[in-house]
Design a protein around this motif. Structure first.
Motif, mmCIF file in Angstrom:
data_model
loop_
_atom_site.group_PDB
_atom_site.id
_atom_site.type_symbol
_atom_site.label_atom_id
_atom_site.label_comp_id
_atom_site.label_asym_id
_atom_site.label_seq_id
_atom_site.Cartn_x
_atom_site.Cartn_y
_atom_site.Cartn_z
ATOM 1 N N UNK A 1 5.724 14.052 0.437
ATOM 2 C CA UNK A 1 5.873 12.940 1.370
ATOM 3 C C UNK A 1 5.324 11.676 0.725
ATOM 4 N N UNK A 2 6.137 10.645 0.730
ATOM 5 C CA UNK A 2 5.762 9.364 0.155
ATOM 6 C C UNK A 2 5.636 8.356 1.290
ATOM 7 N N UNK A 3 4.479 7.740 1.400
ATOM 8 C CA UNK A 3 4.217 6.752 2.448
ATOM 9 C C UNK A 3 4.079 5.380 1.788
ATOM 10 N N UNK A 4 4.747 4.386 2.355
ATOM 11 C CA UNK A 4 4.633 3.024 1.851
ATOM 12 C C UNK A 4 4.494 2.069 3.024
ATOM 13 N N UNK A 5 3.717 1.045 2.820
ATOM 14 C CA UNK A 5 3.531 -0.009 3.817
ATOM 15 C C UNK A 5 4.001 -1.315 3.184
ATOM 16 N N UNK B 1 8.460 6.215 5.278
ATOM 17 C CA UNK B 1 8.046 7.585 4.982
ATOM 18 C C UNK B 1 9.267 8.331 4.462
ATOM 19 N N UNK B 2 9.170 8.851 3.253
ATOM 20 C CA UNK B 2 10.261 9.592 2.637
ATOM 21 C C UNK B 2 9.764 10.993 2.315
ATOM 22 N N UNK B 3 10.550 11.994 2.706
ATOM 23 C CA UNK B 3 10.185 13.375 2.404
ATOM 24 C C UNK B 3 11.237 14.000 1.504
ATOM 25 N N UNK B 4 10.769 14.761 0.514
ATOM 26 C CA UNK B 4 11.654 15.465 -0.406
ATOM 27 C C UNK B 4 11.181 16.896 -0.551
ATOM 28 N N UNK B 5 12.129 17.799 -0.681
ATOM 29 C CA UNK B 5 11.783 19.205 -0.910
ATOM 30 C C UNK B 5 11.793 19.455 -2.406
ATOM 31 N N UNK B 6 10.799 20.166 -2.887
ATOM 32 C CA UNK B 6 10.686 20.499 -4.306
ATOM 33 C C UNK B 6 11.348 21.853 -4.572
ATOM 34 N N UNK B 7 12.112 21.928 -5.641
ATOM 35 C CA UNK B 7 12.774 23.168 -6.061
ATOM 36 C C UNK B 7 12.441 23.448 -7.515
ATOM 37 N N UNK C 1 0.842 -1.160 0.000
ATOM 38 C CA UNK C 1 0.000 0.000 0.000
ATOM 39 C C UNK C 1 0.898 1.238 0.000
ATOM 40 N N UNK C 2 0.510 2.244 -0.771
ATOM 41 C CA UNK C 2 1.302 3.465 -0.825
ATOM 42 C C UNK C 2 0.393 4.648 -1.125
ATOM 43 N N UNK C 3 0.781 5.804 -0.616
ATOM 44 C CA UNK C 3 0.098 7.047 -0.982
ATOM 45 C C UNK C 3 1.075 8.198 -0.822
ATOM 46 N N UNK C 4 0.783 9.277 -1.517
ATOM 47 C CA UNK C 4 1.657 10.445 -1.509
ATOM 48 C C UNK C 4 0.859 11.678 -1.115
ATOM 49 N N UNK C 5 1.587 12.666 -0.612
ATOM 50 C CA UNK C 5 0.964 13.956 -0.316
ATOM 51 C C UNK C 5 1.969 15.055 -0.596
ATOM 52 N N UNK C 6 1.464 16.247 -0.838
ATOM 53 C CA UNK C 6 2.333 17.379 -1.128
ATOM 54 C C UNK C 6 1.836 18.598 -0.363
#
Length: 107
Positions: A14-18, A33-39, A1-6
């Motif tokens: 933020x990318x969430x994976x189970x 949970x992986x977080x990345x900054x957008x530029x 299962x996975x979902x993303x949010x911005x």
């Protein structure tokens, strides 16, 4: 299962994976949970310049609904060599490959 949010204000994706990983006859549950900054590209260019790097190539790595959502950048550090050629770029770099994308040295 996975979902993303911005979060647009913070520009954080933020990318969430189970995951359920096999451990013998059972499974171990792992939440990632992986977080990345957008530029923006112009911000990337400014940061590279400030760091003394020269942008050689940029390319779209991934699109969603026809829009680019992830970019790859290839940069090289400039070196100072002598008085006649103060910003010659080093010639000792190899082409870069990442997944399905290919970034290569410009002609």
């Amino acid at each position: 299962m996975a979902y993303n949010e911005y979060a647009p204000r913070q520009r954080i994706a933020t990318f969430h994976q189970l995951w359920f990983v096999p451990k013998g006859r059972l499974y171990e549950k792992r939440e990632v949970k992986v977080q990345e900054r957008a530029y923006a590209t112009d911000e990337i260019r400014r940061m590279l310049k400030k760091a003394g790097l020269r942008l050689l190539k940029s390319e779209i790595q991934r699109r969603t609904e026809g829009k680019p959502i992830r970019m790859l950048y290839l940069a090289r550090k400039q070196t100072r060599i002598g008085k006649r050629n103060p910003t010659r770029v080093e010639k000792t770099f190899k082409p870069f490959k990442h997944g399905n994308s290919k970034l290569a040295e410009p002609p």
